[in-house]
Write an enzyme that holds these catalytic residues in place. Structure first.
Site, PDB file in Angstrom:
ATOM      1  N   HIS A 160      15.180   5.885  -2.329  1.00 54.66           N
ATOM      2  CA  HIS A 160      15.410   7.328  -2.391  1.00 54.66           C
ATOM      3  C   HIS A 160      16.892   7.688  -2.348  1.00 54.66           C
ATOM      4  O   HIS A 160      17.260   8.824  -2.641  1.00 54.66           O
ATOM      5  CB  HIS A 160      14.632   8.055  -1.279  1.00 54.66           C
ATOM      6  CG  HIS A 160      15.233   7.975   0.086  1.00 54.66           C
ATOM      7  ND1 HIS A 160      14.824   7.067   1.037  1.00 54.66           N
ATOM      8  CD2 HIS A 160      16.209   8.704   0.678  1.00 54.66           C
ATOM      9  CE1 HIS A 160      15.509   7.252   2.144  1.00 54.66           C
ATOM     10  NE2 HIS A 160      16.366   8.233   1.952  1.00 54.66           N
ATOM     11  N   ASP A 190      10.236   1.842  -0.752  1.00 53.98           N
ATOM     12  CA  ASP A 190      11.489   2.592  -0.654  1.00 53.98           C
ATOM     13  C   ASP A 190      12.698   1.660  -0.530  1.00 53.98           C
ATOM     14  O   ASP A 190      13.617   1.912   0.242  1.00 53.98           O
ATOM     15  CB  ASP A 190      11.461   3.566   0.520  1.00 53.98           C
ATOM     16  CG  ASP A 190      12.580   4.611   0.433  1.00 53.98           C
ATOM     17  OD1 ASP A 190      13.016   4.899  -0.703  1.00 53.98           O
ATOM     18  OD2 ASP A 190      13.022   5.104   1.482  1.00 53.98           O
ATOM     19  N   GLY A 261      22.237  10.163   6.200  1.00 55.92           N
ATOM     20  CA  GLY A 261      23.246   9.251   5.680  1.00 55.92           C
ATOM     21  C   GLY A 261      23.050   7.820   6.126  1.00 55.92           C
ATOM     22  O   GLY A 261      23.650   6.899   5.578  1.00 55.92           O
ATOM     23  N   SER A 263      20.264   6.331   5.739  1.00 62.46           N
ATOM     24  CA  SER A 263      19.250   5.768   4.840  1.00 62.46           C
ATOM     25  C   SER A 263      19.776   4.517   4.142  1.00 62.46           C
ATOM     26  O   SER A 263      20.839   4.540   3.529  1.00 62.46           O
ATOM     27  CB  SER A 263      18.872   6.798   3.767  1.00 62.46           C
ATOM     28  OG  SER A 263      18.108   7.832   4.297  1.00 62.46           O
ATOM     29  N   ILE A 318      -7.006  -6.245  -6.036  1.00 61.76           N
ATOM     30  CA  ILE A 318      -8.423  -6.620  -6.153  1.00 61.76           C
ATOM     31  C   ILE A 318      -9.266  -5.464  -6.669  1.00 61.76           C
ATOM     32  O   ILE A 318     -10.434  -5.658  -6.995  1.00 61.76           O
ATOM     33  CB  ILE A 318      -8.993  -7.153  -4.826  1.00 61.76           C
ATOM     34  CG1 ILE A 318      -8.902  -6.105  -3.723  1.00 61.76           C
ATOM     35  CG2 ILE A 318      -8.281  -8.432  -4.417  1.00 61.76           C
ATOM     36  CD1 ILE A 318      -9.550  -6.554  -2.410  1.00 61.76           C
ATOM     37  N   GLY A 319      -8.706  -4.256  -6.708  1.00 64.78           N
ATOM     38  CA  GLY A 319      -9.417  -3.139  -7.313  1.00 64.78           C
ATOM     39  C   GLY A 319     -10.510  -2.544  -6.452  1.00 64.78           C
ATOM     40  O   GLY A 319     -11.671  -2.466  -6.881  1.00 64.78           O
ATOM     41  N   VAL A 320     -10.158  -2.134  -5.224  1.00 64.93           N
ATOM     42  CA  VAL A 320     -11.138  -1.471  -4.363  1.00 64.93           C
ATOM     43  C   VAL A 320     -10.488  -0.282  -3.666  1.00 64.93           C
ATOM     44  O   VAL A 320      -9.285  -0.281  -3.406  1.00 64.93           O
ATOM     45  CB  VAL A 320     -11.692  -2.419  -3.274  1.00 64.93           C
ATOM     46  CG1 VAL A 320     -12.590  -3.476  -3.868  1.00 64.93           C
ATOM     47  CG2 VAL A 320     -10.567  -3.046  -2.460  1.00 64.93           C
ATOM     48  N   GLN A 321     -11.288   0.718  -3.384  1.00 68.02           N
ATOM     49  CA  GLN A 321     -10.889   1.777  -2.462  1.00 68.02           C
ATOM     50  C   GLN A 321     -11.403   1.378  -1.089  1.00 68.02           C
ATOM     51  O   GLN A 321     -12.588   1.067  -0.927  1.00 68.02           O
ATOM     52  CB  GLN A 321     -11.474   3.118  -2.887  1.00 68.02           C
ATOM     53  CG  GLN A 321     -10.918   3.659  -4.188  1.00 68.02           C
ATOM     54  CD  GLN A 321     -11.529   5.000  -4.568  1.00 68.02           C
ATOM     55  OE1 GLN A 321     -12.179   5.651  -3.759  1.00 68.02           O
ATOM     56  NE2 GLN A 321     -11.318   5.404  -5.813  1.00 68.02           N
ATOM     57  N   ILE A 322     -10.510   1.346  -0.109  1.00 72.57           N
ATOM     58  CA  ILE A 322     -10.882   0.853   1.207  1.00 72.57           C
ATOM     59  C   ILE A 322     -10.565   1.888   2.273  1.00 72.57           C
ATOM     60  O   ILE A 322      -9.766   2.800   2.064  1.00 72.57           O
ATOM     61  CB  ILE A 322     -10.163  -0.473   1.541  1.00 72.57           C
ATOM     62  CG1 ILE A 322      -8.647  -0.318   1.359  1.00 72.57           C
ATOM     63  CG2 ILE A 322     -10.707  -1.604   0.707  1.00 72.57           C
ATOM     64  CD1 ILE A 322      -7.856  -1.553   1.726  1.00 72.57           C
TER      65      ILE A 322
END
Length: 526
Positions: A160, A190, A261, A263, A318-322
């Site tokens: 950022h 980030d 500052g 960051s 792996i393609g899952v909503q957890i």
């Protein structure tokens, strides 16, 4: 200072004890204990078989005790590590004005999201992240911190800080200014890697190999409010913090004063190694209140390695909503512990779906390592390379099963969200109230925009258990107690069955927008 205590027998005016039942070392240790208690013990009583210790000898012992007990300062560490820290200044060229509205590029985080609130407090004037000032005729400028990680000019800072920058300048501890280029960035953590060309033999910092402990001393070095080369001290306050930035949150919380500052600047341990990269603070006032967050060195290492190699970061997928396994969910599934990651929904054609993982499964181990919660699963899989084969242990309908799968690559962007405005006011045909839940339901296929599957929520009693658990109008109930439902009657039947079986709660799978989750609803009698 010598490692051994003073030889008391060689001191002037010393009188040997009649019975030497303690060595000089043990006597010095005893003196140190007494001195630590603030007692002016010039001698011990004859009953303890000691003659009176002379004032001269006691003064010498106390001198050594004070040297041992004196708090260790940080000056030597600071002198060694401070030259590796840099101030980072960025400039974004002015862009043609379109309307009077703010550009989304001015703030990459959704309005009022957790990270937007953090960076509004942590960033520069007018809420710009990374210490950026308002945009003017000359463009937008901002400042942050960073540190060299190699003698040939590679340096780490926050994404950022340099995001969208047209020009990046770094100022070293000796006041020299260099132009830097952005090698690569990783918004998910980030982090950013920048490079100063044409230099060599630069002082650089080493990333820590160990894990910090709560209570360890730390030093934050950076460029707060443009005051480059500022050092502050504190301790590690907590580990594993989730501040709402994403599934890979694993921040170290410190209480060393960190301000606008800082960051991208490093936090050092007492060995002089970088144990974290400062990225956010919590502050109602805008200044430091002793709650700052740093990205762990272990995360920085893996990200920087990929940024240096190819400019981007690839993560396993792996393609899952957890989601988390709460006590209520564990009770509903018959689990003994609230551990693992509950699969809300496997994504179509993803690795998990192809391997046979289903909604309601709980992933408990990855390559024989236990999974504590959903965030740990996300970090573990995300830290692996796409194409790698992993072994998962999954609880499926109360039974453990082992699955092997090849990881895919995490997509760079999510699919477009479903249109949430396609409703008919929530009053579709066939509305049925389920009093025990506080929900009014209708078949999804009877409400425009709700889809074909499940039962849509058309109204929620604000004083009901459903409202307490986050149900809202437009949600679609897909499953109750592991069974697909297509009309309100099936929902009521499933609730009644669970109650008759003396269950305390029942698991309901709910779809909200483009995401699914499980909610444990209380169904106990009475």
């Amino acid at each position: 200072m010598t490692d051994r205590p003073t030889d008391l027998s060689k001191l002037p005016s010393y009188t040997a004890p009649r019975r030497s039942i303690f060595s000089a070392r043990k006597f010095a240790l005893m003196a140190s204990v007494v001195a630590g208690l603030g007692v002016a013990a010039y001698g011990l009583s004859p009953s303890n078989n000691f003659d009176v210790l002379t004032t001269t000898a006691h003064a010498q012992v106390n001198k050594e005790v004070r040297q041992v007990q004196q708090p260790i300062g940080f000056a030597d560490i600071v002198e060694r590590v401070k030259p590796s820290v840099i101030s980072v200044r960025v400039k974004i060229a002015e862009k043609p004005a379109t309307t009077g509205e703010a550009s989304p590029e001015d703030n990459p985080f959704p309005p009022n999201s957790p990270m937007e609130r953090f960076f509004r407090r942590f960033g520069g004037p007018d809420g710009f992240p990374g210490g950026r000032g308002p945009r003017g005729r000359g463009g937008q400028t901002g400042q942050g911190s960073g540190f060299f990680i190699s003698a040939d000019g590679f340096a780490v800072t926050n994404n950022h800080v340099v995001d969208g920058a047209d020009k990046v300048e770094v100022t070293t501890d000796d006041g020299k200014v260099h132009t830097a280029k952005v090698i690569g960035t990783d918004p998910r953590t980030d982090l950013a890697l920048i490079k100063v060309d044409g230099v060599s033999n630069l002082p650089y910092a080493k990333l820590s190999d160990g894990q910090p402990r709560i209570g360890d001393w730390v030093l934050a070095v950076g460029n707060p409010f443009g005051l480059g080369g500022t050092v502050t001290a504190g301790i590690v306050s907590a580990r594993g913090r989730d501040i709402g930035n994403g599934p890979y949150d694993d921040f170290i919380q410190i209480d060393a004063p960190v301000n606008k500052g800082n960051s991208g600047g490093p936090t050092f341990n007492t060995e002089g190694d970088v144990m974290g990269v400062n990225t956010a603070i919590y502050s109602p006032s805008g200044g430091s209140v002793g709650i700052a967050f740093a990205i762990p060195a272990s995360t920085v290492k893996s990200v920087v390695e990929q940024l240096k190699d190819k400019g981007t970061v690839s993560r396993g997928w792996i393609g899952v909503q957890i989601q988390q396994v709460t006590p209520e969910i564990a009770d509903s599934l018959g689990l003994k512990k609230t551990e693992g990651a509950l699969v809300a929904e496997p994504q179509a054609n993803g690795p998990a779906a192809k391997a046979g993982i289903e909604s309601g499964d709980v992933i408990t181990r990855v390559n024989d390592q236990p999974v504590k919660d959903a965030r740990e699963l996300a970090r573990t899989i995300g830290g692996m390379a796409p194409g790698q084969t992993v072994k998962l242990v999954v609880v499926h309908k109360g039974q453990d099963k082992i699955l092997n799968m090849t990881l895919g690559e995490l997509p760079n962007a999510k699919a477009a969200k479903a249109d949430t405005n396609q409703k008919d006011g929530g009053k579709g045909r066939g509305n049925v109230t389920v009093p025990n839940l506080g929900l009014t339901l209708a078949p999804a296929n009877s409400v425009a925009g709700a889809g074909k599957d499940g039962v849509v929520v058309t109204d929620v009693d604000p004083n009901s258990p459903s409202a307490e658990r986050g149900f809202k109008e437009g949600d679609v109930i897909l499953e109750v107690a592991g069974k697909l439902v297509s009309n309100p009657a099936e929902v009521r039947d499933a609730i009644t069955t669970a109650r008759n079986e003396n269950k305390n709660s029942v698991l309901v799978r709910v779809k909200s927008g483009d995401s699914s989750r499980f909610i444990a609803m209380p169904v106990a009698k009475g």
